[in-house]
Design an enzyme around this catalytic site. Structure first.
Site, PDB file in Angstrom:
ATOM      1  N   HIS A 136       0.938  -0.964  -0.239  1.00 28.93           N
ATOM      2  CA  HIS A 136       0.450  -0.278  -0.110  1.00 28.93           C
ATOM      3  C   HIS A 136       1.078   1.686   0.629  1.00 28.93           C
ATOM      4  O   HIS A 136       1.057   2.173  -1.087  1.00 28.93           O
ATOM      5  CB  HIS A 136      -0.560  -0.025   1.031  1.00 28.93           C
ATOM      6  CG  HIS A 136      -1.562   1.103   1.228  1.00 28.93           C
ATOM      7  ND1 HIS A 136      -2.962   1.422   0.994  1.00 28.93           N
ATOM      8  CD2 HIS A 136      -1.233   3.044   2.099  1.00 28.93           C
ATOM      9  CE1 HIS A 136      -3.605   2.197   1.535  1.00 28.93           C
ATOM     10  NE2 HIS A 136      -2.847   2.986   2.188  1.00 28.93           N
ATOM     11  N   GLU A 137       1.581   0.782   1.069  1.00 28.79           N
ATOM     12  CA  GLU A 137       3.026   2.098   0.678  1.00 28.79           C
ATOM     13  C   GLU A 137       3.549   2.664  -0.417  1.00 28.79           C
ATOM     14  O   GLU A 137       3.934   3.512  -0.892  1.00 28.79           O
ATOM     15  CB  GLU A 137       4.083   2.587   2.505  1.00 28.79           C
ATOM     16  CG  GLU A 137       2.753   2.483   3.225  1.00 28.79           C
ATOM     17  CD  GLU A 137       2.374   3.502   3.682  1.00 28.79           C
ATOM     18  OE1 GLU A 137       2.403   5.174   2.621  1.00 28.79           O
ATOM     19  OE2 GLU A 137       0.949   3.421   4.040  1.00 28.79           O
TER      20      GLU A 137
HETATM   21 ZN   LIG Z   1      -2.457   5.439   2.393  1.00 31.46          ZN
END
Ligand SMILES: [Zn+2]
Ligand SMILES: *[C@@H]1O[C@H](CO)[C@@H](O)[C@H](O)[C@H]1NC(C)=O
Ligand SMILES: *[C@@H]1O[C@H](CO)[C@@H](O)[C@H](O)[C@H]1NC(C)=O
Ligand SMILES: *[C@@H]1O[C@H](CO)[C@@H](O)[C@H](O)[C@H]1NC(C)=O
Ligand SMILES: *[C@@H]1O[C@H](CO)[C@@H](O)[C@H](O)[C@H]1NC(C)=O
Ligand SMILES: *[C@@H]1O[C@H](CO)[C@@H](O)[C@H](O)[C@H]1NC(C)=O
Length: 396
Positions: A136-137
């Site tokens: 996600h990051e």
């Molecule tokens: Zn995020």
């Protein structure tokens, strides 16, 4: 000259993740007339401005401030991305480079959006922990915003959140951004979609069964495709023909990227490990057992940083409808986002999209009008056992 600085923070408790934007750049709200409304989930007006040149992300771990117990999580996340896309990760020095830290004051995880500047910020802590949240990051670092910030989100989510009453910082995790290109369909199972932690946004109408699916830490088929489209990753003409909605894998053009449940080089086979079952007119039961074990860190027994998977193919005769009932699932795994494991019955006509996931002990019958019907189970902690019943009926 002035590049907007945008920092996202991911605050993760056991069951939900929350990004907070720390700093807001100057010009996201301007637009220059002739540009069509686009999005993916990139920011800024120039869609290439924040792309990493040569599809190569440069990074280093800050020796003083990175929690090296999270190194394996980050490296696995990079490996997942680089084995499904043309994105490469490099520790060679570069003008623009990510400094990986673990901001222990905030215990947040955050990333700047896209290719921005020297020593651009990225924080990942043991609160975030999982490979899915690291992906996600990193997807933020590649230039993308959240799924629930897509320009089309109001067609999929009913927002009852009071955005006007929020701080600017909080709002920036939920607002729709002006400059977007939509490259893939809305997928509630995107790793960029937040769980609805406080009953603030619900999947609309027919999608209401997608509630538990939001907040996934399983990287969706469409997450990889979104990256491949934006970075224009592709294979030449001799790439294999892919079956079942797969497409040539830009990281190895002799293989295909397949929807979950399909495998082999061309997606024509069942993904492994798995079992194929024949439905009959009578209900039959089967139990899926998935033992992920535990990760032992400093004498603590933790969940694994990533999932193991298994797949069923349930076959039915042509033109019949398959009915599948989840009889029993695992206790203690009933979390928003089903982060510790779940069963997903791929009822959606588009096998690339995430279907509803079940991680609570609810008995529900779902129907699929295609064959095979893929049942995917995943787990990151101890033993999960799911019992399902299946049969076919005449299509109405
Ligand atoms: Zn995020
Ligand atoms: C991109 O790759 C080309 C050819 O390998 C190289 O000359 C160039 O310096 C690279 N650019 C960056 C920004 O790394
Ligand atoms: C690419 O995929 C083919 C077919 O699965 C495999 O034989 C080959 O080892 C892969 N190449 C690399 C570099 O991984
Ligand atoms: C399937 O499991 C349910 C619940 O455990 C049980 O009531 C039923 O008898 C089983 N059916 C078959 C065919 O084994
Ligand atoms: C299934 O449905 C299609 C379209 O209605 C029909 O052409 C085909 O003959 C059917 N097949 C069987 C085995 O009933
Ligand atoms: C799930 O619900 C069934 C039926 O209500 C019950 O028999 C079973 O013990 C429950 N299992 C768990 C793990 O809570």
């Amino acid at each position: 000259m002035f590049r907007s600085l945008l920092i996202l923070i991911l605050l993760v408790h056991d069951i939900f993740s929350k990004d907070v934007v720390l700093n807001f750049g100057g010009h996201n709200k301007h637009s220059h007339g002739n540009r069509a409304k686009r999005q993916v989930i990139i920011r800024g007006e120039d869609q290439d401005q924040y792309k990493w040149p040569n599809n190569t992300v440069h990074y280093y771990f800050d020796e003083e401030n990175f929690d090296f117990s999270m190194e394996e999580t980050i490296l696995r996340a990079m490996e997942m991305l680089s084995s499904h896309t043309c994105i490469k990760f490099s520790t060679e020095p570069s003008d623009v480079i990510i400094r990986m830290e673990s901001d222990s004051d905030s215990n947040y995880c955050f990333s700047e959006i896209g290719h921005v500047r020297e020593n651009q910020q990225f924080s990942f802590t043991s609160n975030c922990y999982s490979v899915g949240l690291a992906v996600h990051e990193i997807i933020h670092s590649l230039g993308f915003m959240h799924a629930h910030q897509r320009a089309d989100r109001d067609e999929y989510l009913h927002f009852v959140m009071d955005l006007d009453g929020m701080s600017l910082q909080d709002r920036q995790q939920y607002d729709i951004w002006e400059h977007q290109i939509l490259l893939v369909p809305y997928d509630y199972g995107s790793v960029m979609q937040y769980a609805d932690a406080d009953d603030n946004y619900f999947p609309i109408n027919k999608n209401r069964f997608m509630y538990q699916t939001m907040g996934s830490e399983v990287v969706a088929f469409y997450d990889y495709l979104m990256i491949n489209k934006y970075y224009e990753c592709s294979c030449g003409h001799d790439a294999p023909k892919c079956q079942n909605f797969g497409y040539p894998n830009p990281s190895n053009c002799s293989q295909c990227n397949c929807p979950y449940g399909f495998g082999g080089d061309d997606c024509s086979q069942r993904a492994e490990p798995g079992t194929t079952l024949q439905a009959t007119k009578e209900w039959q039961n089967t139990t899926i057992s998935l033992d992920a074990g535990f990760r032992h860190v400093n004498h603590l027994r933790m969940r694994q940083i990533d999932y193991i998977y298994s797949y069923l193919w349930i076959m039915a005769p042509e033109n019949k409808t398959t009915e599948i009932r989840v009889l029993q699932s695992v206790s203690g795994k009933c979390l928003r986002g089903c982060g510790r494991g779940a069963i997903e019955i791929k009822t959606n006509e588009d096998p690339r999209l995430t279907s509803p996931r079940f991680c609570c002990n609810e008995s529900k019958t779902v129907r699929s009008s295609h064959t095979p019907t893929v049942v995917m189970a995943y787990n990151s902690e101890g033993l999960n056992e799911y019992t399902i019943a299946y049969r076919y009926v005449d299509t109405e």
